[in-house]
Enzyme design. Structure first.
Site, PDB file in Angstrom:
ATOM      1  N   GLY A  15      -0.216  -1.775  -0.781  1.00 39.88           N
ATOM      2  CA  GLY A  15      -1.189  -2.471  -1.618  1.00 39.88           C
ATOM      3  C   GLY A  15      -2.255  -3.245  -0.862  1.00 39.88           C
TER       4      GLY A  15
ATOM      5  N   GLY B 151      -0.278   2.635  -2.856  1.00 37.11           N
ATOM      6  CA  GLY B 151      -1.197   3.362  -3.721  1.00 37.11           C
ATOM      7  C   GLY B 151      -1.701   2.573  -4.908  1.00 37.11           C
TER       8      GLY B 151
ATOM      9  NE  ARG C 136       4.509 -16.873  -0.354  1.00 34.66           N
ATOM     10  CZ  ARG C 136       3.977 -17.901   0.304  1.00 34.66           C
ATOM     11  NH1 ARG C 136       4.756 -18.692   1.025  1.00 34.66           N
ATOM     12  NH2 ARG C 136       2.709 -18.163   0.234  1.00 34.66           N
TER      13      ARG C 136
ATOM     14  N   GLY D   7      -2.665   2.010   3.591  1.00 35.84           N
ATOM     15  CA  GLY D   7      -2.503   3.371   3.105  1.00 35.84           C
ATOM     16  C   GLY D   7      -3.764   3.846   2.431  1.00 35.84           C
ATOM     17  CB  SER D   8      -4.418   4.474  -1.130  1.00 38.63           C
ATOM     18  OG  SER D   8      -3.081   4.933  -1.233  1.00 38.63           O
TER      19      SER D   8
ATOM     20  CG  ASP E 259      -1.158   5.965   4.655  1.00 34.16           C
ATOM     21  OD1 ASP E 259      -0.421   5.688   5.612  1.00 34.16           O
ATOM     22  OD2 ASP E 259      -0.801   5.877   3.464  1.00 34.16           O
TER      23      ASP E 259
ATOM     24  CE  LYS F  10       3.810   7.309   3.922  1.00 35.37           C
ATOM     25  NZ  LYS F  10       4.272   5.970   4.287  1.00 35.37           N
TER      26      LYS F  10
END
Lengths: 219, 293
Positions: B213, B152, B164, B234-235, B23, B80
């Site tokens: 995450g 995030g 999983r 991402g973040s 990102d 996005k």
């Protein structure tokens, strides 16, 4: 002194499984090259498609690039597809050359965006009789070649495939098509006989057998 | 060979395998990402961590800002669109982004329907928590799937849960007798034709990345060892102390996900990771994965 009787596929990022699958269809069991020492026995190395900036970074960080050049000087042949062809080029438009092993000038991502990616069918006389499928994904264009380079395929204003005695560069992806012709051509260029017929045509999802979650329930 | 747009689009995703998609919110970050070895960038105005912090309605990014990022890098640029917002997708297609993420990170525009992706030339990636969700998106035309971990948060637990679950669903489907497939499809909301493909392949019929995450090299390698084909971060990168170094480290760990020594080396001295939010302390309303179905 290494005997150099195997074919390898650089296994850092990109279309690795696809090349492995095509080679296996020809009866070749390739080496997946993740470390410099994996190059020791190679008669030929395939640099797959992927992102060239990612590939060159990893090649440099993990000390594979210098070993790769040594192996090349020692007789290992190299085939670069798409990103791999960019790595091989002596000249990259607006950028610094990377491995620079082949006297070609290349322009990265030269067709535009993903919506401009395409398939076509052409004949490449030196490689195979009859038309073969070609797949161009955000492909580069070879703009010019040096005097020791033979052009294998020219389309419109660009060169799509070229070779020297020890290098083969294709801006398209034979590993994404049902054709085994380029793989056979490269393996034989490396001095390895292909005993299987080329009639086995891998399907689009064939590579997935190397990235399964579980055993499939095939008929 | 006719131009088969879906096939070409699925094949671009194949070329991203083993790579990291990052990102970025401006051309400078895009350049740092490319330089670090990212295989693509996701152009957006605010990273998910900021979207969470600031709240409000989160929409497609300004096309001008996406175009600046397209001009700055040669790697693929993704952007996005809101779930169900097919006009945002039309705009992104007109902009010729290389991939559209129909993303739960943005505020959904339609709580019932996703975009009919088969109408577009540009490829789509969609999030999925399980096989049913992935298969529905593929049936709608998605050429790539990703897990729907809590973006995030810097907490990988939800991405692990989704992967999983995906594996469990696929194993179960592959082990069924033929006559048991239809009830499985009914119970899990899996389109039947996609179920047959999954049974034949032993996996999803398109590339499947991890997302949500992922904050450390170890997180990336964990998702790869669980069977993902690549990783979105991402973040996790640009909210950390030293983004360039962390970006390079995650690229290394993704390429060498089966090599603990190299992952260990890549994990050394990375400075501050993003602060993070523990998913188990979040209210269900704050979770993004429940958006879309």
């Amino acid at each position: 002194m290494a005997k150099r009787d195997k074919i390898g596929v650089l296994d850092l990022q990109g279309g690795v499984h696809e090349h492995v699958y095509h080679l296996q269809a020809l009866g070749i069991n390739p080496v997946r090259v993740k470390e410099a020492h994996d190059l020791d026995d190679l008669a030929g190395l395939i640099l797959p498609g992927g992102e060239s900036t990612c590939l060159i970074r990893l090649l440099n960080i993990f000390g594979i690039a210098p070993k790769l050049k040594e192996a090349y000087a020692d007789g290992m042949k190299i085939w670069g597809t798409c990103a791999g062809a960019i790595l091989l080029s002596k000249e990259i438009e607006n950028e610094q050359a990377q491995l620079g092993l082949m006297d070609i000038a290349i322009s990265r991502n030269a067709f535009g965006f993903q919506v401009d990616s395409f398939n076509t069918k052409v004949e490449v006389p030196k490689v195979a009789k009859g038309e073969i499928d070609l797949t161009f994904i955000r492909a580069p264009k070879i703009k010019s070649v040096g005097s020791d380079v033979e052009v294998l395929l020219k389309i419109d204003d660009y060169i799509a495939a070229a070779e020297t005695e020890n290098c083969l560069a294709t801006v398209f992806h034979p590993e994404l098509t049902p054709s085994l012709a380029f793989h056979k051509y490269f393996v034989e260029k490396c001095g390895i006989a292909v005993t299987n017929g080329v009639n086995i045509m891998p399907d689009r999802t064939g590579w997935m057998k190397y990235a399964r979650i579980t055993s499939p329930n095939t008929k | 060979m006719e131009n088969n747009r879906f096939e070409l689009n699925a094949q671009l995703a194949q070329m991203l395998k083993g790579g990291v998609i990052m990102d970025v919110v401006n051309p400078e970050q895009a350049k740092i990402a490319e330089e670090a070895g990212a295989v693509a960038v996701m152009a957006l105005e605010r990273v998910p961590a900021d979207i969470r912090a600031e709240g409000g309605v989160s929409r497609m990014s300004d096309p001008e800002m996406i175009a600046e990022i397209q001009a700055a890098v040669s790697i693929p640029v993704m952007a996005k669109a809101r779930i169900g917002h097919f006009v945002e997708a039309q705009i992104l297609e007109a902009l010729k982004v290389d991939y559209i993420d129909e993303s739960e990170v943005l505020t959904p525009a339609d709580e019932e329907n996703h975009i009919d992706k088969s109408k577009f030339s540009v490829p789509f990636v969609c999030g999925a928590r399980n096989l049913g969700e992935a298969a529905r998106r593929i049936a709608e035309g998605a050429a790539m799937i990703r897990t729907k971990g809590e973006a995030g948060t810097g907490d990988v637990v939800e991405a692990v849960r989704h992967m999983r679950q995906m594996k469990k669903d696929i194993k179960e489907l592959c082990a069924l007798d033929p006559e048991e497939v239809m009830p499985f499809c009914r119970d899990n909301g899996v389109p039947y034709n996609i179920a047959l493909q999954v049974r034949e392949l032993g996996r999803l019929p398109v590339v499947n990345f991890a997302a949500g995450g992922i904050a450390t090299p170890a997180d990336a390698a964990l998702m790869m060892q669980l069977g993902c084909d690549g990783v979105f971060v991402g973040s996790g990168i640009f909210k950390s102390g030293d983004p360039a170094q962390r970006a390079r480290a995650i690229v290394k760990a993704t390429a060498y996900f089966n090599d603990p020594v190299k992952i260990m080396e890549a994990s050394k001295g990375l400075g501050e990771p993003m602060v993070g939010i523990n998913c188990s302390t979040m209210a269900d309303d704050d979770k993004l994965a429940g958006r879309g179905w």
